[in-house]
Design an enzyme around this catalytic site. Sequence first.
Site, PDB file in Angstrom:
ATOM      1  N   ASP A  28      17.714 -34.463-106.681  1.00 26.39           N
ATOM      2  CA  ASP A  28      19.070 -34.009-106.999  1.00 26.39           C
ATOM      3  C   ASP A  28      19.928 -33.814-105.742  1.00 26.39           C
ATOM      4  O   ASP A  28      19.401 -33.498-104.677  1.00 26.39           O
ATOM      5  CB  ASP A  28      18.972 -32.678-107.767  1.00 26.39           C
ATOM      6  CG  ASP A  28      20.259 -32.367-108.520  1.00 26.39           C
ATOM      7  OD1 ASP A  28      21.126 -33.244-108.616  1.00 26.39           O
ATOM      8  OD2 ASP A  28      20.379 -31.231-108.999  1.00 26.39           O
ATOM      9  N   ASN A  76      21.335 -39.410-118.453  1.00 27.42           N
ATOM     10  CA  ASN A  76      22.153 -40.002-117.387  1.00 27.42           C
ATOM     11  C   ASN A  76      23.009 -41.190-117.854  1.00 27.42           C
ATOM     12  O   ASN A  76      23.907 -41.626-117.137  1.00 27.42           O
ATOM     13  CB  ASN A  76      21.283 -40.429-116.194  1.00 27.42           C
ATOM     14  CG  ASN A  76      20.793 -39.271-115.357  1.00 27.42           C
ATOM     15  OD1 ASN A  76      19.738 -39.327-114.731  1.00 27.42           O
ATOM     16  ND2 ASN A  76      21.558 -38.175-115.315  1.00 27.42           N
TER      17      ASN A  76
HETATM   18  C1  FPP Z   1      20.688 -36.749-109.237  1.00 23.11           C
HETATM   19  O1  FPP Z   1      21.713 -36.451-108.288  1.00 23.11           O
HETATM   20  C2  FPP Z   1      20.210 -38.110-109.033  1.00 23.11           C
HETATM   21  C3  FPP Z   1      20.210 -39.082-109.984  1.00 23.11           C
HETATM   22  C4  FPP Z   1      20.691 -38.860-111.357  1.00 23.11           C
HETATM   23  C5  FPP Z   1      19.749 -40.456-109.684  1.00 23.11           C
HETATM   24  C6  FPP Z   1      18.604 -40.567-108.711  1.00 23.11           C
HETATM   25  C7  FPP Z   1      18.399 -41.988-108.392  1.00 23.11           C
HETATM   26  C8  FPP Z   1      18.064 -42.475-107.177  1.00 23.11           C
HETATM   27  C9  FPP Z   1      17.784 -41.640-105.996  1.00 23.11           C
HETATM   28  C10 FPP Z   1      17.946 -43.942-106.984  1.00 23.11           C
HETATM   29  C11 FPP Z   1      16.820 -44.506-107.802  1.00 23.11           C
HETATM   30  C12 FPP Z   1      16.153 -45.595-107.140  1.00 23.11           C
HETATM   31  C13 FPP Z   1      14.901 -45.524-106.639  1.00 23.11           C
HETATM   32  C14 FPP Z   1      14.407 -46.695-105.927  1.00 23.11           C
HETATM   33  C15 FPP Z   1      14.030 -44.335-106.770  1.00 23.11           C
HETATM   34  P1  FPP Z   1      23.213 -36.239-108.787  1.00 23.11           P
HETATM   35  O2  FPP Z   1      23.860 -37.571-108.882  1.00 23.11           O
HETATM   36  O3  FPP Z   1      23.199 -35.470-110.072  1.00 23.11           O
HETATM   37  O4  FPP Z   1      23.809 -35.398-107.621  1.00 23.11           O
HETATM   38  P2  FPP Z   1      24.898 -34.231-107.734  1.00 23.11           P
HETATM   39  O5  FPP Z   1      24.281 -33.140-108.587  1.00 23.11           O
HETATM   40  O6  FPP Z   1      25.101 -33.817-106.321  1.00 23.11           O
HETATM   41  O7  FPP Z   1      26.101 -34.837-108.362  1.00 23.11           O
END
Ligand code: FPP
Length: 244
Positions: A28, A76
């Site tokens: 996150d 998501n």
């Molecule tokens: C949460 O942070 C993250 C996600 C919903 C997506 C995670 C995906 C990746 C790191 C890429 C996947 C690919 C691989 C190769 C593992 P957020 O977007 O909710 O962050 P925020 O809370 O700061 O908005």
Amino acid sequence: MKLFKSRKNEAGRPDFDRLPRHIAVIMDGNGRWAKKRGLPRTAGHAAGAEVFRKIATYCKDIGIEYFTVYAFSTENWKRPAEEVEAIMKLLEKFLGEALQDMEKNRVKVKFLGDITALSEDLQKLIAETEEISKKYEGVQVNLCVNYGGRDELVRGVNAWIKEHPGQEITEEVLDNHLYTAGIPEPDLIIRPSGEYRLSNFLMWQSAYSELYFTDVLWPDFTTRDMDEAIIAYQSRDRRYGGIK
Ligand code: FPP
């Protein structure tokens, strides 16, 4: 290969003889990391994907058996299409590179979640990667994609009802009908970015997991942060409802 075995008693390092078998991470903070830099959210996910690789490699190097990450939840899909697409592209990139480097890395890759909702190309890549990598015995990297803990439980129960109408389900049977069948429960679940919740991640499997929270945003997470999480884990007293 346990690179740090000889440093077992070094101050400030984990005890590499008492590592958790299974570590899971809610990756996150990618969006906030990007916003702080005036970048699009997708840049945060790209940086997060790089950190995922680094930490997975670290898990392999120190001898963690299972490393599970929450890459894309059943919820998501509500995000803007271009963000969803960017995450799918990152998964595709990861799989392409994983397939190329498979002999060198010797990492077992498994996807947990309903992957039938993903593109045909991605599904093919996933099937190929899982098939080729299943022989490797280093770390097993589990990527939770289109994964939701509640969805997983409902699917498991429904599969059981279909197979055995009218029969009661047991904990053991349900366990074997989850995406995680055969995978030990996570010993340690890490959530970075200052949020203190599980967000539908491994709802069943986390019953006795130790939880670790840090304010560090996932794209800033380092092997040192991993060490700190493991050190914290090693100071916990796991009683599983009993007494000592
Ligand atoms: C949460 O942070 C993250 C996600 C919903 C997506 C995670 C995906 C990746 C790191 C890429 C996947 C690919 C691989 C190769 C593992 P957020 O977007 O909710 O962050 P925020 O809370 O700061 O908005």
